[in-house]
Scaffold this motif. Structure first.
Motif, PDB file in Angstrom:
ATOM      1  N   HIS A   1      27.517  51.341  42.746  1.00  0.00           N
ATOM      2  CA  HIS A   1      27.478  52.169  41.537  1.00  0.00           C
ATOM      3  C   HIS A   1      26.150  52.926  41.457  1.00  0.00           C
ATOM      4  N   ALA A   2      25.043  52.223  41.701  1.00  0.00           N
ATOM      5  CA  ALA A   2      23.730  52.875  41.645  1.00  0.00           C
ATOM      6  C   ALA A   2      23.613  53.969  42.708  1.00  0.00           C
ATOM      7  N   GLN A   3      24.142  53.702  43.885  1.00  0.00           N
ATOM      8  CA  GLN A   3      24.093  54.715  44.950  1.00  0.00           C
ATOM      9  C   GLN A   3      24.966  55.915  44.621  1.00  0.00           C
ATOM     10  N   ALA A   4      26.168  55.671  44.117  1.00  0.00           N
ATOM     11  CA  ALA A   4      27.091  56.760  43.809  1.00  0.00           C
ATOM     12  C   ALA A   4      26.571  57.650  42.684  1.00  0.00           C
ATOM     13  N   THR A   5      25.935  57.046  41.678  1.00  0.00           N
ATOM     14  CA  THR A   5      25.448  57.817  40.530  1.00  0.00           C
ATOM     15  C   THR A   5      24.028  58.333  40.725  1.00  0.00           C
ATOM     16  N   LYS A   6      23.319  57.776  41.712  1.00  0.00           N
ATOM     17  CA  LYS A   6      21.920  58.129  41.965  1.00  0.00           C
ATOM     18  C   LYS A   6      21.067  57.928  40.712  1.00  0.00           C
TER      19      LYS A   6
ATOM     20  N   ILE B   1      19.060  55.447  40.149  1.00  0.00           N
ATOM     21  CA  ILE B   1      17.758  54.878  40.505  1.00  0.00           C
ATOM     22  C   ILE B   1      17.131  55.746  41.589  1.00  0.00           C
ATOM     23  N   ARG B   2      15.956  56.271  41.300  1.00  0.00           N
ATOM     24  CA  ARG B   2      15.233  57.069  42.288  1.00  0.00           C
ATOM     25  C   ARG B   2      14.409  56.173  43.212  1.00  0.00           C
ATOM     26  N   ARG B   3      13.756  55.170  42.625  1.00  0.00           N
ATOM     27  CA  ARG B   3      12.981  54.204  43.404  1.00  0.00           C
ATOM     28  C   ARG B   3      12.687  53.014  42.516  1.00  0.00           C
TER      29      ARG B   3
ATOM     30  N   THR C   1       9.387  41.033  38.195  1.00  0.00           N
ATOM     31  CA  THR C   1       9.420  42.224  37.353  1.00  0.00           C
ATOM     32  C   THR C   1       9.758  43.399  38.255  1.00  0.00           C
ATOM     33  N   VAL C   2      10.768  44.139  37.871  1.00  0.00           N
ATOM     34  CA  VAL C   2      11.154  45.328  38.630  1.00  0.00           C
ATOM     35  C   VAL C   2      10.841  46.551  37.776  1.00  0.00           C
ATOM     36  N   ARG C   3      10.085  47.464  38.352  1.00  0.00           N
ATOM     37  CA  ARG C   3       9.793  48.749  37.716  1.00  0.00           C
ATOM     38  C   ARG C   3      10.664  49.790  38.399  1.00  0.00           C
ATOM     39  N   TYR C   4      11.493  50.434  37.611  1.00  0.00           N
ATOM     40  CA  TYR C   4      12.412  51.442  38.130  1.00  0.00           C
ATOM     41  C   TYR C   4      11.938  52.834  37.750  1.00  0.00           C
TER      42      TYR C   4
ATOM     43  N   PRO D   1      16.665  60.436  34.386  1.00  0.00           N
ATOM     44  CA  PRO D   1      16.941  60.430  32.956  1.00  0.00           C
ATOM     45  C   PRO D   1      18.316  61.004  32.605  1.00  0.00           C
ATOM     46  N   ASP D   2      18.848  61.853  33.474  1.00  0.00           N
ATOM     47  CA  ASP D   2      20.185  62.399  33.239  1.00  0.00           C
ATOM     48  C   ASP D   2      21.277  61.387  33.563  1.00  0.00           C
ATOM     49  N   GLN D   3      20.898  60.264  34.174  1.00  0.00           N
ATOM     50  CA  GLN D   3      21.855  59.214  34.527  1.00  0.00           C
ATOM     51  C   GLN D   3      21.542  57.906  33.781  1.00  0.00           C
TER      52      GLN D   3
END
Length: 110
Positions: free
Chosen positions: A81-86, A88-90, A5-8, A12-14
């Protein structure tokens, strides 16, 4: 079987960018031998928390998936993609043993 289970914590703007990322991983986990149980995106409540759940037959199979993932071009593109759009914060992961088959109370002797 083991379920990850991954909790991200997401931006919210992305949310749209995170949804693209999620759709890619639904495909990629299956491609690399796992069973994905879906992403759960914010709807009511906190707008920056999402979850996903996916399973492998064993922890060893999960570790093999992690090795394959590090070298897979599609996985690397999804991470980029996740890095470029930021989007995911953690994130953090936990592992559980799923229970998918129920039984009647009579079968269980209750």
């Amino acid at each position: 079987m083991i379920t990850c289970t991954v909790r991200y914590e997401i931006d919210p703007d992305q949310l749209g960018a995170f949804e693209v990322y999620a759709k890619a991983w639904l495909h990629l986990v299956a491609k690399l031998g796992g069973v994905h149980h879906g992403y759960h995106l914010p709807h009511e409540g906190p707008n920056d928390i999402a979850y996903c759940h996916f399973s492998f037959l064993s922890l060893a199979d999960y570790e093999a998936y992690r090795e394959k993932m590090r070298a897979d071009p599609e996985c690397l593109r999804a991470y980029a993609h996740a890095q470029a759009t930021k989007c995911i914060r953690r994130y953090d992961r936990s592992f559980t043993k799923p229970l998918f088959v129920g039984a009647s109370v009579d079968e269980l002797g209750l």
